[in-house]
Scaffold this motif. Structure first.
Motif, short mmCIF file in Angstrom:
data_model
loop_
_atom_site.label_atom_id
_atom_site.label_comp_id
_atom_site.label_asym_id
_atom_site.label_seq_id
_atom_site.Cartn_x
_atom_site.Cartn_y
_atom_site.Cartn_z
N TYR A 164 43.24 37.82 31.05
CA TYR A 164 44.24 38.11 32.08
C TYR A 164 43.85 39.39 32.82
N ALA A 165 43.49 39.24 34.09
CA ALA A 165 43.05 40.41 34.88
C ALA A 165 44.28 41.22 35.27
N ASP A 166 44.43 42.38 34.60
CA ASP A 166 45.62 43.21 34.74
C ASP A 166 45.18 44.58 35.27
N GLU A 167 45.53 44.84 36.52
CA GLU A 167 45.03 46.06 37.16
C GLU A 167 45.91 47.27 36.89
N ARG A 168 47.03 47.08 36.21
CA ARG A 168 48.02 48.14 36.10
C ARG A 168 48.02 48.85 34.74
N PRO A 175 51.32 55.66 40.37
CA PRO A 175 50.64 54.64 41.17
C PRO A 175 49.81 53.71 40.28
N TRP A 176 49.93 52.43 40.54
CA TRP A 176 49.25 51.40 39.74
C TRP A 176 49.54 51.52 38.26
N GLY A 177 50.69 52.14 37.89
CA GLY A 177 51.07 52.22 36.49
C GLY A 177 50.33 53.27 35.69
N ILE A 203 43.71 35.27 37.51
CA ILE A 203 43.74 36.28 38.58
C ILE A 203 45.04 36.10 39.39
N GLY A 204 45.68 37.21 39.69
CA GLY A 204 46.99 37.16 40.35
C GLY A 204 46.92 37.11 41.86
N PRO A 205 48.11 37.08 42.50
CA PRO A 205 48.19 37.00 43.96
C PRO A 205 48.00 38.37 44.62
N GLU A 206 48.05 38.39 45.96
CA GLU A 206 47.88 39.65 46.71
C GLU A 206 48.78 40.76 46.17
N GLY A 207 50.02 40.41 45.87
CA GLY A 207 50.99 41.41 45.42
C GLY A 207 50.93 41.70 43.93
N GLY A 208 50.01 41.10 43.22
CA GLY A 208 49.89 41.31 41.77
C GLY A 208 50.98 40.56 41.00
N PHE A 209 50.99 40.74 39.68
CA PHE A 209 52.00 40.13 38.82
C PHE A 209 53.22 41.04 38.76
N PRO A 225 44.22 40.86 27.80
CA PRO A 225 44.24 41.61 29.06
C PRO A 225 42.88 42.27 29.31
N ILE A 226 42.44 42.25 30.55
CA ILE A 226 41.15 42.89 30.89
C ILE A 226 41.31 43.73 32.15
N SER A 227 40.48 44.75 32.23
CA SER A 227 40.40 45.54 33.46
C SER A 227 39.07 45.21 34.15
N LEU A 228 39.12 45.21 35.48
CA LEU A 228 37.90 45.01 36.28
C LEU A 228 37.53 46.33 36.96
N GLY A 229 37.82 47.43 36.28
CA GLY A 229 37.41 48.73 36.80
C GLY A 229 38.53 49.47 37.50
N PRO A 230 38.20 50.68 37.98
CA PRO A 230 39.23 51.59 38.49
C PRO A 230 39.70 51.27 39.91
N ARG A 231 39.03 50.36 40.62
CA ARG A 231 39.47 50.03 41.98
C ARG A 231 40.30 48.75 41.98
N ILE A 232 41.26 48.68 42.90
CA ILE A 232 42.07 47.47 43.03
C ILE A 232 41.33 46.50 43.94
N LEU A 233 41.01 45.36 43.42
CA LEU A 233 40.21 44.38 44.16
C LEU A 233 41.12 43.34 44.81
N ARG A 234 40.68 42.82 45.94
CA ARG A 234 41.38 41.66 46.49
C ARG A 234 41.23 40.52 45.49
N ALA A 235 42.18 39.58 45.53
CA ALA A 235 42.15 38.50 44.53
C ALA A 235 40.80 37.78 44.54
N GLU A 236 40.26 37.50 45.74
CA GLU A 236 39.01 36.75 45.80
C GLU A 236 37.84 37.56 45.23
N1 SAM Z 1 49.04 44.66 42.47
C1 SAM Z 1 48.29 44.91 43.65
C2 SAM Z 1 49.16 44.87 44.88
O1 SAM Z 1 50.37 44.99 44.71
O2 SAM Z 1 48.66 44.75 45.99
C3 SAM Z 1 46.97 44.21 43.78
C4 SAM Z 1 46.84 42.82 43.31
S1 SAM Z 1 45.18 42.35 43.40
C5 SAM Z 1 45.00 42.30 45.12
C6 SAM Z 1 45.18 40.66 42.94
C7 SAM Z 1 44.78 40.37 41.53
O3 SAM Z 1 43.41 40.71 41.30
C8 SAM Z 1 45.53 41.11 40.47
O4 SAM Z 1 46.77 40.51 40.17
C9 SAM Z 1 44.58 41.05 39.28
O5 SAM Z 1 44.69 39.84 38.59
C10 SAM Z 1 43.23 41.14 39.97
N2 SAM Z 1 42.71 42.51 40.02
C11 SAM Z 1 42.39 43.23 41.12
N3 SAM Z 1 41.85 44.40 40.80
C12 SAM Z 1 41.79 44.45 39.44
C13 SAM Z 1 41.32 45.41 38.50
N4 SAM Z 1 40.81 46.56 38.87
N5 SAM Z 1 41.44 45.11 37.19
C14 SAM Z 1 41.98 43.94 36.79
N6 SAM Z 1 42.43 42.99 37.63
C15 SAM Z 1 42.34 43.24 38.95
#
Ligand code: SAM
Length: 257
Positions: A164-168, A175-177, A203-209, A225-236
């Motif tokens: 589960y890709a969890d960015e928070r 910010p970002w939890g 992977i979650g939607p634009e607004g996250g979970f 739960p997994i992290s994909l690093g310190p930057r918030i990535l677009r879903a794609e």
């Molecule tokens: N929560 C943010 C928001 O409100 O805009 C961003 C959501 S991000 C665009 C979409 C999805 O990509 C997230 O729900 C998560 O599953 C995955 N994701 C993006 N960056 C990530 C990261 N650094 N670590 C883990 N998952 C990430």
């Protein structure tokens, strides 16, 4: 340049004569302008990849004759992708790239912040087929009908770990939890899952979970739960990044896999 490749949902064996469907006939006859006697390749997950010769070309139909086996079929790793549908272009990209990156099954899941209203399965299947033809795999990934996230988790086979890709983090004020409660890096999680036969990535939607979804996911024993690093990535981007690491550390990008 190698011969064009077509996915054929019919048995393939030496001497078999196959009439191409309308879209394939148009592609071969009108776009590629192949003439009788020229070669192309056909394949499917059961019979592998074969060289065929264009046998007959008329205005109404196009057929090929199967000549020789080029490669026996090889399975794609048992990785599923669960993704919240996003905007149309990004969803198309997710399907194409997941196919190239060797996902076996795609499942659109509807989360509380999913904004996409419709998912055109016919369109996504066409994208997956085309990507499979281009990318030298033997099957097109199966694309399942969209379901609510909770339904997808209901009756989950616990043998398949769900990354589960969890960015928070867990701090509601930061910010970002913040940093507390962040998921471990994906590579660390995969090291602990070596030897598992099947995985899935979520992977979650634009607004996250939402906090509620995050709590529900983290409470399930099969969810990692997994992290994909310190930057918030677009879903794609998250899809492409996560699947690349999965194939490199667990799947068929490894030597001898
Ligand atoms: N929560 C943010 C928001 O409100 O805009 C961003 C959501 S991000 C665009 C979409 C999805 O990509 C997230 O729900 C998560 O599953 C995955 N994701 C993006 N960056 C990530 C990261 N650094 N670590 C883990 N998952 C990430």
């Amino acid at each position: 340049m190698s011969d064009p490749r077509l996915l054929i949902d019919q048995p393939l064996s030496v001497g078999a004569r196959i009439t191409l469907d309308e879209a394939q006939a148009r592609h071969v006859g009108t776009v590629l302008r192949l003439e009788p006697g020229e070669n192309l390749r056909v394949f499917n997950a059961r019979d592998g990849e074969w060289r065929v010769r264009l046998a007959d070309k008329s205005k109404r139909a196009l057929s090929v004759e199967v000549e020789t086996l080029l490669r026996p079929a090889r399975e794609t790793p048992d990785v599923d992708l669960l993704f919240a549908p996003v905007k149309r272009h990004a969803t198309d990209l997710i399907v194409e790239k997941a196919c190239e990156l060797g996902v076996r099954r795609l499942r659109p899941v509807l989360t509380q912040r999913t904004i996409a209203e419709t998912v055109r399965l016919d369109r996504l299947n066409a994208i997956a087929r085309e990507a499979a033809e281009q990318t030298e795999r033997f099957d097109a990934p199966e694309i399942l009908a969209p379901v609510l996230l909770a339904k997808a988790l209901d009756g989950w086979d616990p043998a398949r770990a769900l990354l589960y890709a969890d960015e928070r983090g867990s701090d509601a004020q930061a910010p970002w939890g913040g940093e507390s409660g962040r998921a471990p890096p994906i590579a660390e999680a995969l090291a602990a899952l070596r030897g598992r036969a099947a995985l899935a990535v979520l992977i979650g939607p634009e607004g996250g979970f939402t906090a509620e979804e995050r709590g529900m996911l983290r409470a399930l024993a099969f969810v990692v739960p997994i992290s994909l690093g310190p930057r918030i990535l677009r879903a794609e981007t998250a899809v492409i990044g996560a699947l690349s690491v999965v194939q490199a550390l667990w799947g068929d990008w490894r030597a001898g896999a």
